[in-house]
Design an enzyme around this catalytic site. Structure first.
Site, short mmCIF file in Angstrom:
data_model
loop_
_atom_site.label_atom_id
_atom_site.label_comp_id
_atom_site.label_asym_id
_atom_site.label_seq_id
_atom_site.Cartn_x
_atom_site.Cartn_y
_atom_site.Cartn_z
N ASP A 1 -2.25 -1.70 9.62
CA ASP A 1 -2.29 -1.79 8.40
C ASP A 1 -3.07 -3.39 7.82
O ASP A 1 -3.20 -3.36 6.61
CB ASP A 1 -1.31 -1.83 7.60
CG ASP A 1 -0.52 -0.43 7.89
OD1 ASP A 1 -1.20 0.42 8.37
OD2 ASP A 1 0.93 -0.18 7.84
N ALA B 1 10.48 -3.50 5.76
CA ALA B 1 10.64 -2.41 6.92
C ALA B 1 10.74 -1.01 5.93
O ALA B 1 11.34 -0.26 6.20
CB ALA B 1 11.87 -2.44 7.64
N GLY B 2 9.93 -0.91 4.96
CA GLY B 2 9.77 0.08 3.68
C GLY B 2 8.74 1.02 3.99
O GLY B 2 8.61 1.83 3.04
N ALA C 1 0.61 -6.92 4.99
CA ALA C 1 -0.03 -7.67 3.81
C ALA C 1 0.16 -9.12 3.94
O ALA C 1 -0.93 -9.88 3.54
CB ALA C 1 0.48 -7.19 2.58
N LYS D 1 0.81 -1.11 0.06
CA LYS D 1 0.01 0.02 0.04
C LYS D 1 0.91 1.23 0.17
O LYS D 1 2.12 1.12 0.43
CB LYS D 1 -0.98 0.16 1.29
CG LYS D 1 -0.26 0.15 2.78
CD LYS D 1 0.23 1.43 3.14
CE LYS D 1 0.94 1.21 4.31
NZ LYS D 1 1.74 2.28 4.90
N PRO E 1 9.30 -4.16 -0.42
CA PRO E 1 10.47 -3.88 0.25
C PRO E 1 10.23 -4.22 1.99
O PRO E 1 9.05 -3.61 2.33
CB PRO E 1 10.53 -2.26 0.19
CG PRO E 1 10.11 -2.10 -1.32
CD PRO E 1 8.95 -3.07 -1.30
N MET F 1 5.62 0.30 3.34
CA MET F 1 4.71 -0.27 2.33
C MET F 1 3.92 -1.36 2.89
O MET F 1 3.05 -2.11 2.19
CB MET F 1 5.34 -0.51 1.07
CG MET F 1 6.10 0.79 0.54
SD MET F 1 6.52 0.36 -1.39
CE MET F 1 4.93 0.24 -2.05
#
Ligand code: ATP
Length: 324
Positions: free
Chosen positions: A158, A113-114, A121, A15, A111, A116
């Site tokens: 998330d 620990a990015g 997810a 995301k 990625p 996203m």
């Protein structure tokens, strides 16, 4: 177990936060958020394989260390600290019978620990996939939709959004979701760093910066909880309009912890991006572009000039978890 499908696969999409408004810290330690999530078509793949041995209730269904593969696998835990493992353990608590052990594989492309939501997810995909696997295996629904949502929110803020995908307004700590209307397809270049950023460290830094700016009488870091501009831009489907309103309250904190990201932003803008923003808690930088060709141009320029970066061309919105 005649005729039962042994191997189960799901796709977990990343995301981006088109708006990330961060309110004050609540009593439970979480910050009140007002965020617009949109899923992007960068994905991990989760595979569950049913083993022959059956386990007593209370045992973890995960047979052993997770197999983590793929270009962004480095540093991702293979033990019980992986969110996939936690998700499978939590769901198994709802099975009223003995259950089969599972081999688990996660192919990582998001990625790590990015900023996203890669881990989230993966957890979302594992939950939905295991729910379907058990429903087939036992011919019984293991957890109601409400229980699945509750487990998801407990696993991480998330996780509920990455289950549903698309575009949504997230309130509370991001788990109270309302789908949003959006038109058109957006093109992105994401630039990931070799070194991740810890989400709690970025929130802590923002709190410190806000305290300092409040005592200096400077209101520049006040929370931006109104998402009207983003909602209107999304309905218009106009990428230029959306580029003007992308907002991330965590950005000053992420840039303060990682000043090197300013250079990444600069190079991406010079390469023609409409705008660049820190993705979630960073350190990934999301460049919104006019089209896929411009996104590719930004990817090649930034990865050429900034060492140890990985670039992705992607589009949004993408779906939520896909089981196949
Ligand atoms: P968010 O945007 O939700 O804050 P993120 O994208 O910044 O998350 P993740 O990729 O979810 O970060 O990883 C954060 C940490 O979670 C990692 O440092 C890693 O140790 C741990 N982790 C647990 N499970 C996973 C997983 N399946 N994939 C990646 N990291 C995981």
């Amino acid at each position: 177990m005649p005729n039962l499908q042994r191997e189960w696969k799901a796709r977990a999409y990343a995301k981006v936060n088109l708006h990330l408004g961060v309110g004050p810290m609540r009593d439970d330690g979480f910050h009140e958020l007002s965020t617009v999530f949109q899923s992007v078509n960068i994905y991990d793949e989760i595979t569950l394989r049913i083993r022959d041995n059956v386990l007593d209730r209370g045992k973890s269904p995960v047979a052993g260390p997770l197999k983590i593969t793929g270009p962004t696998a480095a540093g991702v835990p293979t033990d019980e600290s992986n969110l996939v493992w936690k998700a499978l353990d939590r769901l198994a608590l709802h099975i009223p019978l003995s259950y089969p052990a599972l081999d688990v594989e996660v192919h990582k492309q998001i990625p790590a620990a990015g900023g996203m939501a890669g881990g989230s997810a993966d957890a979302a995909a594992a939950l939905m996939l295991a729910q379907k696997l058990y429903a087939t295996f036992f011919e019984l629904e293991i957890a109601s939709a409400d229980i699945l949502q509750e487990i998801a929110a407990d696993l991480g803020s998330d996780v509920p959004f990455t289950m549903m995908g698309g575009t949504a307004l997230g309130k509370g700590r991001g788990e109270v979701l309302s789908p949003m209307l959006t038109r058109g397809e957006y093109h992105w270049c994401f630039i990931a760093s070799a070194q991740g950023l810890s989400t709690p460290a970025v929130f802590k830094k923002l709190d410190e910066m806000r305290e300092a700016s409040a005592s200096a009488g400077d209101g520049s870091l006040t929370p931006t909880l109104d998402v009207t501009d983003t909602a209107q831009a999304l309905v218009s489907g106009d990428v230029h309009r959306l580029a003007k309103v992308l907002k991330n309250d965590l950005q000053p904190a992420a840039l303060s912890l990682r000043p090197d990201l300013r250079k990444t932003m600069e190079v991406g803008m010079e390469a023609g991006a409409l705008t660049g923003i820190v993705s979630g808690s960073g350190p990934t930088i999301a460049f919104l572009c006019e089209d896929a060709a411009q996104a590719e141009e930004v990817r090649s320029q930034v990865t050429l000039e900034i060492p140890k970066t990985r670039g992705y061309v992607a589009s949004s919105p993408a779906p939520g978890v896909r089981i196949y």
